[in-house]
Design an enzyme around this catalytic site. Structure first.
Site: not given
Lengths: 504, 504
Positions: A268-269, A272, A298
């Site tokens: 997820h990070e 980003h 997101e």
């Protein structure tokens, strides 16, 4: 442009860029606070942040800069879509918002957010909503004032949403999210009724942390996060922050007996981070070098976490590595069982731990509640009951207390109203972009199975990252996918995937 | 003070303090750069530092602030030694220096320092002094301009020395350092002739790094470094920096097969840190909350590193712990042999690795060379030869090349002229303060033997740290010890200690 206009344009850009450079120092202050700083340094750190944020704000509202921008807006004769005209339009927009907020309101919002977060923390610990209520009421009142000061096209919520999702409108977002809700509530019920259930205990075996660390670094590298221009550290609350065009830092937390926390957290990070690392460096500090919106941001994290990281094709390649890395935990677990386990759908009370399906329902109920609070249709005093009610209707579960109900999230106490919907916008955009990439590239399952994520990475670079803020989020999704924001691709994706897994 | 003056005083202090808070952000930028930042972030980090330093400088030279200071200087009617009058006097001094330097000169110095360090690094690698010479000449010329712009009481070197050792004069420092040289050169020769030689190989055995890390943390804690208000990290070049009143960070490097590097390095940096942590928090960001001078700073690091850390009494307490921590390396080494080994005196070519005696001779020859360069008595082209000559005369050794000779230190390439003497001033002050503490407290050997460093720590807090910049370095040494700067205590200490060890 005339020579004079060109010179003026350069001056304005230099000034804005320098302001952005100063502002980026605050990212380091925040990163260090959360990863390195001795706790005793907190008070001074707050002073440093406040002083710097004040200076940055002063530069944005500087009258001379404003005059230059105005002059430039008038003098720009180049085409509508040129880099220069986009840059000026966005800078003007940014500046107008900055000057509209009275300094007293900004300061009161900042102060209330600090007290609010303290009050929220205490209230949550003691499960005492009434003690938090007055601060919540003050905050809602301040946010109403903020909306009035900023102005809005249709409803006050527009002004707040605009802070995170520029140029987006409530009347555009709400029906799409309601459609999503109407499709997911029955899907969750269907899944609940299925006799099939994954054995999630395999994810709660022993996963040595140093092995996890190597594994997640390899995964982040594989999908395209560039560690020569970034870092990975440990924090309680994972995040991604950008200190400069070549310095993007992500964090995670490791659970010795829970595989998902670090692995999907890092995907997820890193998602980003990959977006940040893909913004055009030559425009750093100016709108064309910056992310569009939280929703689009997101979408990049959710795309890598869910559309890729929770796909069967991804694990075709990665699972043998996982078994080699964690033989004690996984050698007796088949890829089918593992894949089912990481896609467990189960209504629960905790948003941040929710699965790919129910997560959106957590968001939708918060979106509805905060709009009602802002509009005055819901009083803070009635919030617990309303939230229980919605939770039961959408998820089929009822929080046993306020701690796991309405006091769950920090957002409202910190003044982050209008933020929640961007999480679901991210999921929607992720599905829309992924579907488009799949239809353009054709063989994503095959490339993932071979561990080749470069085609998707390159497609995202070329279709999304490279544009910076050239297009608004809704312009971009139309341009890239040919459709406006829509719940259909996400619903189709979830129905298909869960249909197979749960034999619906 | 009248009400008006009081208000003005408060405004000025608030402004100065806020400027110091902003300036402290640059400390974080530097710390992060050296400990955490991905290498690719360097260019943006330089931009951040430059932008912030520019803002801070602008605040210091702001005409309104200057007018307020002037008005305050005129209006102050309170006693000479009051906190207020000291604060104003130091702020005026600081401001006057800031406005005297033309912006173009500041920028050219900064630029030349960057190129200078690059050129120095290359020249050192290739052992090619001639390629570095032009940049050194430019730098010396700029430093002469800087001295002229700042003004000086007697000689241009005064102006440069004042940057690091405020209010100190060359004519005061030079004779003391020459006296030190005249005492140490024969002492080194005597030691060279002694038949006694320690076996330093015991310091080059296996010292596992994780054990070293625990050991040095315990030692730093024992002497009084407060880890709840600080950190210890790893860097190639150890340093200490202060990010705020409760956030002081030190670094070290570990050698797996060399005990001294980390252990004495940490005592040294912790000594700096203890000084910083002892400055009065209530005056943070103002002169009474800041260190006096580099010389006094260095006295605090040298005092803990050498006067304490290389003393027999210290090891009476610590050596049994060291043997337990490093049994493979030290179980067969007696405390006498270990103590002799860590006090090995041996002329060498590398300043940073020099022992307690010869270190000062390295400094003295650099002090003499840089003064001659500045005064024009020595041409850059003749520097290598002159430096060989002095090295031979003072240390009895001759560098085989420029790399280990005149190209050894980064200082001149970075524009740090006037900095070197502060290292030896630190050693002199350390010995003066230590002698005084010993005579006042009486039983330091006993307390060290018991592992009790609190009496010395408290004495330093009360006699030195608590004053901030209330006194200049030379005022303070007179006030605390009753004598001006003097070589006698250091010479006496070294003669006595080495006399015993080498049976002179």
């Amino acid at each position: 442009m005339s020579n004079n206009t060109e010179k003026l344009y350069e001056d304005v850009c230099r000034y804005a860029r320098r302001t952005a450079v100063l502002s980026s120092v605050n990212e380091l202050l925040g990163w260090d606070e959360r990863t390195q700083m001795p706790a005793a340094g907190a008070e001074h750190r707050a002073e440093q942040s406040t002083a710097l944020a004040g200076l940055v704000h002063q530069r944005w509202v500087d009258p001379k800069y404003g005059d230059q921008l105005d002059e430039l807006s008038g003098a720009m004769t180049v085409g509508e879509g040129s880099a220069e005209s986009v840059t000026i339009r966005r800078l003007v927009r940014h500046r107008n918002k900055a000057v509209k907020l009275p300094r007293t309101l900004v300061e009161e919002l900042a102060r209330t957010a600090i007290f609010g977060q303290q009050a929220w923390q205490e209230a949550r610990q003691k499960d005492d909503f009434p003690s938090f209520r007055p601060l919540l009421e003050t905050m809602i009142d301040l946010k109403r004032q903020q909306a009035e000061a900023l102005g809005y096209p249709q409803c006050p919520y527009d002004a707040l949403l605009d802070e995170y999702e520029p140029e987006e409108l409530t009347c555009n977002v709400a029906p799409v999210l309601e459609g999503l809700r109407d499709a997911l509530v029955p899907l969750v019920a269907q899944i609940q009724q299925s006799p099939r259930r994954p054995d999630t205990s395999v994810l709660h075996r022993e996963f040595p942390i140093d092995e996890q660390e190597r594994f997640v670094r390899e995964a982040a590298t594989a999908i395209g996060f560039d560690f020569s221009r970034g870092r990975l550290d440990v924090t309680t609350h994972p995040f991604c922050c950008t200190l400069g065009p070549n310095d993007c830092r992500i964090t995670t937390r490791y659970g010795e007996t829970f595989f998902n926390a670090a692995f999907f957290g890092v995907l997820h990070e890193a998602g980003h981070g990959i977006y940040e690392q893909g913004l055009p460096i030559e425009h750093y500090g100016l709108p064309l070098g910056e992310a569009i919106s939280l929703g689009v941001h997101e979408s990049q994290s959710r795309l890598w976490e869910n559309m890729v990281g929770r796909s069967r094709a991804f694990w075709n390649h990665v699972y043998p590595q996982a078994q080699r890395r964690f033989p004690a935990a996984l050698s007796d677990v088949s890829i089918d069982d593992f894949y089912f386990a990481i896609n467990d759908v189960r209504p629960s009370l905790i948003r941040v731990e929710a699965d790919e399906v129910t997560y959106n329902l957590h968001i939708l109920l918060r979106f509805e509640l905060e709009r009602a609070l802002l509009d005055g249709d819901l009083q803070a005093a009635d919030l617990p009951e309303d939230s229980y009610d919605k939770c039961h209707r959408y998820l089929g579960v009822t929080p046993p207390d306020n701690r796991s109900g309405v006091l769950q999230d920090v957002h409202w106490s910190a003044g982050l109203i209008g933020y929640f919907p961007t999480y679901s916008l991210g999921n929607l955009y992720a599905a829309q972009y992924f579907a488009r990439a799949e239809s353009e590239l054709g063989n994503l399952v095959e490339t993932f199975t071979q561990g080749d994520f470069l085609p998707l990475f390159t497609w995202l670079r070329e279709n999304i990252h490279c544009h910076g803020q050239r297009y608004s989020a809704s312009e971009l999704v139309e341009r890239v996918t040919g459709s406006p924001l829509s719940a259909r691709p996400l619903v189709a994706h979830l129905q298909a995937k869960m249909g197979l897994l749960y034999e619906l």
